[in-house]
Design a protein around this motif. Structure first.
Motif, mmCIF file in Angstrom:
data_model
loop_
_atom_site.group_PDB
_atom_site.id
_atom_site.type_symbol
_atom_site.label_atom_id
_atom_site.label_comp_id
_atom_site.label_asym_id
_atom_site.label_seq_id
_atom_site.Cartn_x
_atom_site.Cartn_y
_atom_site.Cartn_z
ATOM 1 N N ARG A 140 1.605 19.821 25.121
ATOM 2 C CA ARG A 140 1.424 20.183 23.720
ATOM 3 C C ARG A 140 2.214 19.173 22.877
ATOM 4 O O ARG A 140 2.945 18.329 23.424
ATOM 5 C CB ARG A 140 1.948 21.595 23.457
ATOM 6 C CG ARG A 140 1.248 22.716 24.237
ATOM 7 C CD ARG A 140 -0.200 22.864 23.869
ATOM 8 N NE ARG A 140 -0.736 24.170 24.270
ATOM 9 C CZ ARG A 140 -2.016 24.491 24.218
ATOM 10 N NH1 ARG A 140 -2.916 23.601 23.797
ATOM 11 N NH2 ARG A 140 -2.435 25.699 24.585
ATOM 12 N N ASP A 141 2.118 19.284 21.561
ATOM 13 C CA ASP A 141 2.838 18.343 20.696
ATOM 14 C C ASP A 141 4.341 18.354 20.970
ATOM 15 O O ASP A 141 5.000 17.308 20.957
ATOM 16 C CB ASP A 141 2.587 18.670 19.230
ATOM 17 C CG ASP A 141 1.179 18.282 18.777
ATOM 18 O OD1 ASP A 141 0.521 17.492 19.488
ATOM 19 O OD2 ASP A 141 0.753 18.764 17.710
ATOM 20 N N HIS A 142 4.908 19.541 21.227
ATOM 21 C CA HIS A 142 6.357 19.642 21.379
ATOM 22 C C HIS A 142 6.881 19.116 22.706
ATOM 23 O O HIS A 142 8.083 18.916 22.859
ATOM 24 C CB HIS A 142 6.819 21.096 21.178
ATOM 25 C CG HIS A 142 6.234 22.051 22.173
ATOM 26 N ND1 HIS A 142 5.073 22.741 21.932
ATOM 27 C CD2 HIS A 142 6.635 22.425 23.406
ATOM 28 C CE1 HIS A 142 4.785 23.513 22.963
ATOM 29 N NE2 HIS A 142 5.726 23.334 23.880
ATOM 30 N N TYR A 173 -3.051 28.679 19.333
ATOM 31 C CA TYR A 173 -3.738 27.448 19.714
ATOM 32 C C TYR A 173 -5.246 27.683 19.803
ATOM 33 O O TYR A 173 -5.701 28.723 20.294
ATOM 34 C CB TYR A 173 -3.236 26.957 21.073
ATOM 35 C CG TYR A 173 -1.863 26.327 21.041
ATOM 36 C CD1 TYR A 173 -1.663 25.070 20.484
ATOM 37 C CD2 TYR A 173 -0.765 26.997 21.569
ATOM 38 C CE1 TYR A 173 -0.393 24.493 20.462
ATOM 39 C CE2 TYR A 173 0.510 26.418 21.558
ATOM 40 C CZ TYR A 173 0.675 25.172 20.994
ATOM 41 O OH TYR A 173 1.931 24.597 20.969
ATOM 42 N N ASP A 174 -6.011 26.694 19.346
ATOM 43 C CA ASP A 174 -7.473 26.817 19.350
ATOM 44 C C ASP A 174 -8.032 26.995 20.757
ATOM 45 O O ASP A 174 -9.022 27.713 20.946
ATOM 46 C CB ASP A 174 -8.116 25.574 18.711
ATOM 47 C CG ASP A 174 -7.857 25.492 17.210
ATOM 48 O OD1 ASP A 174 -7.548 26.540 16.611
ATOM 49 O OD2 ASP A 174 -7.969 24.381 16.657
ATOM 50 N N ARG A 198 2.791 31.482 11.832
ATOM 51 C CA ARG A 198 2.738 30.924 13.186
ATOM 52 C C ARG A 198 1.308 31.102 13.690
ATOM 53 O O ARG A 198 0.744 32.193 13.570
ATOM 54 C CB ARG A 198 3.727 31.606 14.126
ATOM 55 C CG ARG A 198 3.885 30.864 15.455
ATOM 56 C CD ARG A 198 4.954 31.454 16.336
ATOM 57 N NE ARG A 198 5.160 30.633 17.517
ATOM 58 C CZ ARG A 198 5.932 30.963 18.548
ATOM 59 N NH1 ARG A 198 6.584 32.121 18.534
ATOM 60 N NH2 ARG A 198 6.047 30.159 19.593
ATOM 61 N N GLU A 199 0.752 30.040 14.235
ATOM 62 C CA GLU A 199 -0.659 30.048 14.590
ATOM 63 C C GLU A 199 -0.875 30.220 16.100
ATOM 64 O O GLU A 199 0.055 30.136 16.894
ATOM 65 C CB GLU A 199 -1.314 28.729 14.146
ATOM 66 C CG GLU A 199 -1.223 28.456 12.648
ATOM 67 C CD GLU A 199 -2.103 29.376 11.827
ATOM 68 O OE1 GLU A 199 -3.020 29.991 12.408
ATOM 69 O OE2 GLU A 199 -1.880 29.466 10.611
ATOM 70 N N ASP A 217 4.702 31.458 24.603
ATOM 71 C CA ASP A 217 5.145 30.479 23.614
ATOM 72 C C ASP A 217 4.824 29.071 24.111
ATOM 73 O O ASP A 217 5.259 28.670 25.194
ATOM 74 C CB ASP A 217 6.649 30.611 23.373
ATOM 75 C CG ASP A 217 7.016 31.957 22.784
ATOM 76 O OD1 ASP A 217 6.882 32.120 21.562
ATOM 77 O OD2 ASP A 217 7.427 32.846 23.552
ATOM 78 N N GLU A 228 1.588 28.741 18.972
ATOM 79 C CA GLU A 228 2.009 27.379 18.679
ATOM 80 C C GLU A 228 3.532 27.283 18.616
ATOM 81 O O GLU A 228 4.197 28.146 18.048
ATOM 82 C CB GLU A 228 1.410 26.905 17.354
ATOM 83 C CG GLU A 228 -0.081 26.621 17.439
ATOM 84 C CD GLU A 228 -0.604 25.946 16.186
ATOM 85 O OE1 GLU A 228 0.159 25.816 15.205
ATOM 86 O OE2 GLU A 228 -1.785 25.552 16.178
ATOM 87 N N GLY A 229 4.061 26.223 19.202
ATOM 88 C CA GLY A 229 5.501 26.006 19.225
ATOM 89 C C GLY A 229 6.146 26.593 20.459
ATOM 90 O O GLY A 229 5.629 27.548 21.052
#
Length: 218
Positions: A189-191, A92-93, A89-90, A9, A14-15
């Motif tokens: 990551r963004d979070h 990550y690239d 839920r995706e 996770d 993602e997330g």
């Protein structure tokens, strides 16, 4: 190249964690299976992951706490898998970086998430991990989550190695990796963009694409 273990996770998925609604739905499904009638307060506690309250309420309602927990974990895995298949839920690239590394070195997936979901995700992303380890569907398994190093050490034992690198996105990941005697990579990551860097993280990266070069320097 050294053995590299990855969190799931926030690194692959993602997330940072499973959506709380997944656990709420899983608890409701377990309640239905066991044919119990909890009070609104009990049901609300069942929907959370408070092990002690769940034990207490199960005893109050005359059901086996271990059975309830196992059912909830199973339904939570099913719900997570459904969300992944539906694109809710995706991935990550930059997970392609892990796929490339798997062709050159030993890689593993070690997560606080459920073992059933870890195995599903490994297959879903098409990466041939040499070891996959998630938490056991028991109260004891839940208590062994990171920052405890139990699951990382178990994966290392499975692989027959004693050193390597653990890649994660949280302070708990870095603490668990260090406790297991590994070098650690902290991924932004963004979070976690505004979080402080964990003390003593070996390397900090803005995503996974820089990981191969970082591994060469360790």
């Amino acid at each position: 190249m050294t053995t590299v273990l990855f969190d799931m996770d926030g690194i692959v998925l993602e997330g940072p964690r499973t959506d709380p609604q997944v656990y709420a739905d899983a608890a409701d499904a377990a309640v239905a299976d066991l044919e119990i009638d909890p009070s609104p307060a009990q049901r609300e506690d069942f929907r959370r992951h408070d092990a002690e309250r769940i034990r207490t309420h199960c005893e109050e309602l005359g059901v086996d706490p271990d059975r309830f927990w196992e059912l909830k974990e199973r339904y939570a895995s099913q719900g997570t898998h459904d969300r992944l298949r539906a694109g809710e839920r995706e991935i990550y690239d930059d997970v392609a970086t892990i796929r490339d590394l798997a062709d050159r070195t030993t890689v593993g997936l070690v997560t606080n998430n459920r073992h059933e979901t870890a195995e599903f995700v490994a297959d879903y992303v098409g990466i041939d991990f040499d070891a996959v380890r998630g938490r056991d569907p028991t109260f004891e398994g839940y208590e062994r989550r990171k920052p405890d190093s139990y699951y990382i050490e178990d994966a290392l034992a499975t692989l027959g190695v004693a050193d390597g690198v653990y890649v994660g996105d949280s302070h708990k990941d870095v603490a668990a990796g260090q406790a297991a005697g590994l070098e650690t990579v902290y991924v932004r990551r963004d979070h976690n963009r505004d979080h402080e860097r964990p003390p003593n993280a070996t390397v900090e990266l803005e995503g996974l694409t820089g990981l191969p070069a970082a591994l060469e320097s360790l």
